[in-house]
Design a protein around this motif. Structure first.
Motif, mmCIF file in Angstrom:
data_model
loop_
_atom_site.group_PDB
_atom_site.id
_atom_site.type_symbol
_atom_site.label_atom_id
_atom_site.label_comp_id
_atom_site.label_asym_id
_atom_site.label_seq_id
_atom_site.Cartn_x
_atom_site.Cartn_y
_atom_site.Cartn_z
ATOM 1 N N SER A 181 -21.379 -1.742 -6.900
ATOM 2 C CA SER A 181 -20.507 -0.740 -7.515
ATOM 3 C C SER A 181 -19.137 -1.342 -7.798
ATOM 4 O O SER A 181 -18.712 -2.293 -7.146
ATOM 5 C CB SER A 181 -20.382 0.484 -6.604
ATOM 6 N N SER A 182 -18.482 -0.779 -8.803
ATOM 7 C CA SER A 182 -17.137 -1.240 -9.177
ATOM 8 C C SER A 182 -16.106 -0.246 -8.666
ATOM 9 O O SER A 182 -16.340 0.957 -8.691
ATOM 10 C CB SER A 182 -17.010 -1.333 -10.692
ATOM 11 N N LEU A 183 -14.992 -0.773 -8.225
ATOM 12 C CA LEU A 183 -13.912 0.075 -7.725
ATOM 13 C C LEU A 183 -12.593 -0.395 -8.304
ATOM 14 O O LEU A 183 -12.415 -1.596 -8.532
ATOM 15 C CB LEU A 183 -13.774 -0.037 -6.205
ATOM 16 N N ILE A 184 -11.696 0.537 -8.510
ATOM 17 C CA ILE A 184 -10.347 0.115 -8.859
ATOM 18 C C ILE A 184 -9.531 0.076 -7.563
ATOM 19 O O ILE A 184 -9.545 1.022 -6.779
ATOM 20 C CB ILE A 184 -9.700 1.024 -9.941
ATOM 21 N N ALA A 185 -8.906 -1.071 -7.338
ATOM 22 C CA ALA A 185 -8.107 -1.259 -6.125
ATOM 23 C C ALA A 185 -6.641 -1.271 -6.551
ATOM 24 O O ALA A 185 -6.155 -2.271 -7.092
ATOM 25 C CB ALA A 185 -8.501 -2.565 -5.450
ATOM 26 N N ARG A 186 -5.987 -0.160 -6.337
ATOM 27 C CA ARG A 186 -4.611 -0.030 -6.833
ATOM 28 C C ARG A 186 -3.605 -0.762 -5.932
ATOM 29 O O ARG A 186 -3.707 -0.681 -4.713
ATOM 30 C CB ARG A 186 -4.222 1.444 -6.936
ATOM 31 N N GLY A 187 -2.709 -1.467 -6.581
ATOM 32 C CA GLY A 187 -1.606 -2.104 -5.859
ATOM 33 C C GLY A 187 -1.964 -3.368 -5.101
ATOM 34 O O GLY A 187 -1.127 -3.911 -4.383
ATOM 35 N N VAL A 188 -3.197 -3.868 -5.245
ATOM 36 C CA VAL A 188 -3.576 -5.021 -4.406
ATOM 37 C C VAL A 188 -2.922 -6.332 -4.843
ATOM 38 O O VAL A 188 -2.983 -7.322 -4.125
ATOM 39 C CB VAL A 188 -5.112 -5.226 -4.315
ATOM 40 N N GLN A 189 -2.290 -6.317 -6.034
ATOM 41 C CA GLN A 189 -1.592 -7.547 -6.431
ATOM 42 C C GLN A 189 -0.151 -7.583 -5.914
ATOM 43 O O GLN A 189 0.557 -8.565 -6.104
ATOM 44 C CB GLN A 189 -1.591 -7.659 -7.954
ATOM 45 N N LEU A 239 -14.943 5.250 -12.674
ATOM 46 C CA LEU A 239 -14.538 4.200 -11.738
ATOM 47 C C LEU A 239 -13.891 4.841 -10.512
ATOM 48 O O LEU A 239 -12.830 5.455 -10.615
ATOM 49 C CB LEU A 239 -13.544 3.281 -12.457
ATOM 50 N N HIS A 240 -14.523 4.722 -9.371
ATOM 51 C CA HIS A 240 -13.944 5.275 -8.145
ATOM 52 C C HIS A 240 -12.815 4.368 -7.664
ATOM 53 O O HIS A 240 -12.757 3.197 -8.018
ATOM 54 C CB HIS A 240 -15.018 5.396 -7.062
ATOM 55 N N SER A 241 -11.961 4.923 -6.803
ATOM 56 C CA SER A 241 -10.848 4.093 -6.355
ATOM 57 C C SER A 241 -10.906 3.802 -4.855
ATOM 58 O O SER A 241 -11.366 4.628 -4.061
ATOM 59 C CB SER A 241 -9.505 4.725 -6.737
ATOM 60 N N LEU A 242 -10.440 2.617 -4.537
ATOM 61 C CA LEU A 242 -10.432 2.159 -3.149
ATOM 62 C C LEU A 242 -9.270 2.827 -2.405
ATOM 63 O O LEU A 242 -8.146 2.827 -2.888
ATOM 64 C CB LEU A 242 -10.257 0.635 -3.122
ATOM 65 N N ARG A 243 -9.594 3.374 -1.240
ATOM 66 C CA ARG A 243 -8.533 3.973 -0.415
ATOM 67 C C ARG A 243 -8.006 2.917 0.543
ATOM 68 O O ARG A 243 -6.841 2.644 0.622
ATOM 69 C CB ARG A 243 -9.108 5.159 0.339
ATOM 70 N N SER A 244 -8.923 2.295 1.270
ATOM 71 C CA SER A 244 -8.505 1.191 2.135
ATOM 72 C C SER A 244 -9.669 0.245 2.394
ATOM 73 O O SER A 244 -10.837 0.611 2.218
ATOM 74 C CB SER A 244 -7.950 1.713 3.460
ATOM 75 N N ALA A 245 -9.336 -0.978 2.783
ATOM 76 C CA ALA A 245 -10.347 -2.004 3.033
ATOM 77 C C ALA A 245 -10.062 -2.657 4.373
ATOM 78 O O ALA A 245 -8.909 -3.008 4.669
ATOM 79 C CB ALA A 245 -10.318 -3.050 1.932
ATOM 80 N N GLU A 246 -11.098 -2.804 5.160
ATOM 81 C CA GLU A 246 -10.946 -3.430 6.483
ATOM 82 C C GLU A 246 -11.809 -4.697 6.505
ATOM 83 O O GLU A 246 -13.016 -4.634 6.299
ATOM 84 C CB GLU A 246 -11.440 -2.425 7.532
#
Ligand SMILES: [Zn+2]
Length: 247
Positions: free
Chosen positions: A32-40, A68-75
């Motif tokens: 699946s594809s996700l948009i990860a906001r602000g990761v840059q 496109l769903h969005s990423l809330r957080s990644a661990e």
């Protein structure tokens, strides 16, 4: 709706000024594809978990109105930083990720990629890992070269070549002028890879020393029959041509 799952980042693409689009292969084999906001952004808490090859737990905002769903957080559970820091390992792992992404397997490819990344991170026999990956991927595509005897006459004696067009071994009598003559060692390694499954990886890596040519033979079957175009093979071949030998 929110969801969470464990997955490997198989691709990372910068998007807009601060965002990225990542592709995840989850433990069920779904991509699946996700948009990860602000990761840059430098202070992003999610940046590490969004890097390619990272295995992590992903918390996702799923809105039905958006494609496109969005990423809330990644661990991060496993960063595989050692792979990313080595150009050779990185190019092999990138190739694997692209093959899986483009192949669109019904079969779950997660255990395959996870196992390969674990072995690549040990930096032992990277070409052996790559060879077995390709052999398993070929089988997942239904490509199973004949290695029980000569494709044409069935003999098990004087096997001398491998033909992509014919689909497997050829004996000395059946091979043509244009078919390449291979050493017994090369033919044995080819047979071993065609027969091996993922659970045999340690055994395969212990039993022979693999090089880029072993991979290329497996790759030729993939290129001919899988119907999948993989861009990163060019970089991998280029790197090998520079004679950075890490067999
Ligand atoms: Zn023959």
């Amino acid at each position: 709706m929110n969801s969470e799952y464990c997955a490997i980042v198989i691709s990372y693409r910068e998007y807009r000024e601060h965002d990225a689009i990542i592709k995840l292969l989850d433990e069920n084999g779904t991509i699946s594809s996700l948009i990860a906001r602000g990761v840059q952004k430098i202070n992003s808490k999610n940046a590490a978990g969004c890097q390619q090859f990272t295995y992590g737990r992903y918390f996702v905002n799923e809105r039905q109105s958006t494609v496109l769903h969005s990423l809330r957080s990644a661990e991060c559970l496993r960063t595989y930083r050692d792979i990313r820091e080595d150009l050779y390992m990185q190019s092999i792992a990138s190739y694997m990720c692209e093959v899986i992404e483009k192949s669109d397997f019904e079969e779950n490819a997660f255990p395959l990629l996870k196992t390969m990344l674990e072995h690549l991170s040990k930096k032992e026999q990277p070409f052996g890992v790559l060879c077995l990956f390709q052999a398993i991927v070929n089988r997942m595509h239904g490509i199973e070269p004949c290695v029980e005897g000569c494709v044409h006459c069935g003999t098990t004696k004087r096997i001398a070549s491998i033909s992509v067009q014919a689909g497997g071994f050829l004996c000395q009598s059946c091979m043509r002028m244009e078919d390449q003559l291979y050493t017994v060692e090369r033919l044995k390694k080819f047979r071993l890879l065609v027969k091996a499954h993922l659970e045999h990886i340690s055994l395969v890596l212990e039993s022979a020393c693999f090089d880029f040519d072993d991979f290329l033979i497996q790759y030729c079957f993939f290129a001919e029959y899988a119907g999948v175009s993989v861009k990163s093979i060019r970089f991998l071949k280029h790197l090998y041509a520079l004679h950075i030998d890490k067999t």
